[in-house]
Design an enzyme around this catalytic site. Structure first.
Site, mmCIF file in Angstrom:
data_model
loop_
_atom_site.group_PDB
_atom_site.id
_atom_site.type_symbol
_atom_site.label_atom_id
_atom_site.label_comp_id
_atom_site.label_asym_id
_atom_site.label_seq_id
_atom_site.Cartn_x
_atom_site.Cartn_y
_atom_site.Cartn_z
ATOM 1 N N GLU A 205 50.289 38.781 40.960
ATOM 2 C CA GLU A 205 50.538 39.622 42.011
ATOM 3 C C GLU A 205 52.021 40.184 42.042
ATOM 4 O O GLU A 205 52.215 41.219 42.614
ATOM 5 C CB GLU A 205 50.176 39.124 43.603
ATOM 6 C CG GLU A 205 48.985 38.642 43.891
ATOM 7 C CD GLU A 205 47.959 39.985 43.954
ATOM 8 O OE1 GLU A 205 48.488 40.992 44.257
ATOM 9 O OE2 GLU A 205 46.682 39.862 43.849
ATOM 10 N N TYR B 30 52.707 39.252 49.837
ATOM 11 C CA TYR B 30 52.463 38.319 48.917
ATOM 12 C C TYR B 30 53.262 38.332 47.685
ATOM 13 O O TYR B 30 54.029 37.510 47.272
ATOM 14 C CB TYR B 30 51.208 37.629 48.806
ATOM 15 C CG TYR B 30 50.797 36.644 47.980
ATOM 16 C CD1 TYR B 30 51.360 35.339 48.111
ATOM 17 C CD2 TYR B 30 50.239 36.884 46.619
ATOM 18 C CE1 TYR B 30 51.090 34.236 47.558
ATOM 19 C CE2 TYR B 30 50.008 35.784 45.894
ATOM 20 C CZ TYR B 30 50.565 34.365 46.053
ATOM 21 O OH TYR B 30 50.138 33.389 45.066
ATOM 22 N N SER C 269 53.004 34.233 40.364
ATOM 23 C CA SER C 269 51.618 34.798 40.516
ATOM 24 C C SER C 269 51.563 36.250 39.751
ATOM 25 O O SER C 269 52.352 37.168 39.467
ATOM 26 C CB SER C 269 51.124 35.003 42.081
ATOM 27 O OG SER C 269 50.140 35.823 42.119
#
Length: 324
Positions: free
Chosen positions: A127, A149, A125
């Site tokens: 992120e 996350y 991701s």
């Protein structure tokens, strides 16, 4: 030719359902890992019920993963399962780590023991970049996650790389930026906006509250993203790639485009609520897609505007059928 077999974790999610459709169309035998539950969560794949073999298993349970891999003997394994809602990772950091990080360790170890020649895709991701030191980000940009996350996804990413290096597992990571579709939950801002525009057009709502309208994101369509995932596992050598649009659009652009689709002036209905603001982002999250385009020949089939129109129309149809 022998029919290829694929195992998908996270089958019932947005990406899992689109990936299953793609693989079925390509002639695969598809297995979907689904946690046992007292309630059904198969709405997104109900149309695929006769084409997908549901197998019970859980990323928290090593034995169940080994059993599934041993029984199904997949040629390709796509790990799309995780706790993927960033705000929830702050209220449930341990659970996020168990599924999104340690679940990948269990899965990789199960592959190593039970089907070491299987090709493995790990859904990484954007992120993981958190607050990057450069924009656009490339596959070499340093990881600086800023939420549980992102931390969990960074762990899963590097475990995949380490199993590739240590055990010669064919493991690829797709560093995927935000990707949307009509199957996206309304808690995510893109779908929240298209759904609200449709509601307001149909007289089912009269206001939409949002955070920072100037916040920018790199958005692409989920069908484009899952095609990139499949393409990565068709190469001779495993590698990691960014999956993104390579461009940014502001929330304001998204709102204006969505309300234009229904013939309304967004300024009459949208208000700003500081409660929805996220921390400042001094460097934009936008992915460089040079590597995946040049090496794999991947490209977007859906533009930003096409994706917005498609999702608004989908929400209009769904809401009209319910209210009708």
């Amino acid at each position: 030719m022998t029919t290829k077999k694929a195992l998908i974790t996270g089958l019932t999610g947005q990406d899992g359902s689109y990936l299953a459709e793609l693989l079925i169309a390509k002639g695969y035998q598809v297995f979907g890992l689904v946690r046992r539950s007292s309630t059904s969560n198969l709405e997104r794949i109900s149309h695929l019920s006769s084409d997908v073999q549901i197998v019970p298993g859980d990323l928290l349970d090593q034995c169940s993963l080994m059993d599934v891999i041993t029984d199904s003997q997949p040629d390709e394994i796509y790990n799309l399962a995780s706790q993927s809602y960033v705000p929830l990772s702050w209220t449930q950091p341990s659970l996020t780590a168990e599924y999104t990080a340690l679940g990948v360790s269990r899965l990789l170890e199960s592959i190593r023991r039970c089907k070491p020649d299987a090709k493995f895709y790990q859904a990484s991701s954007s992120e993981v970049f958190g607050q990057p030191d450069e924009s656009p980000q490339t596959e070499r940009t340093a990881f600086r996650p800023r939420n549980p996350y992102g931390v969990a996804k960074a762990y899963a990413h590097w475990m995949t790389v380490n199993y590739r290096q240590k055990y010669n597992i064919y493991g690829c990571c797709g560093i995927t930026y935000t990707h949307e579709s009509p199957r996206r939950g309304t808690e995510f801002v893109f779908r929240k906006i298209t759904h609200a525009a449709a509601q307001i057009k149909l007289g089912l709502a009269n206001e939409l509250k949002l955070g920072n309208l100037d916040a920018c994101r790199d958005w692409c369509y989920a069908k484009d993203a899952v095609y990139a995932m499949w393409l990565m596992l068709q190469q001779e050598q495993p590698d990691d790639y960014i999956i993104a649009s390579g461009e940014t659009h502001s929330v304001r652009e998204l709102v204006e485009c969505a309300f234009n689709c229904v013939g309304l002036n967004w300024q009459d209905y949208v208000s700003v609520d500081p409660a929805f603001y996220r921390p400042d982002e001094p460097v934009q999250l936008v992915g460089s897609v040079d590597k995946i385009k040049n090496q794999l020949g991947w490209k977007l089939e859906y533009s930003f505007e096409q994706m917005v129109e498609l999702m608004v129309n989908s929400d209009l149809n769904k809401l009209s059928s319910k209210s009708g």
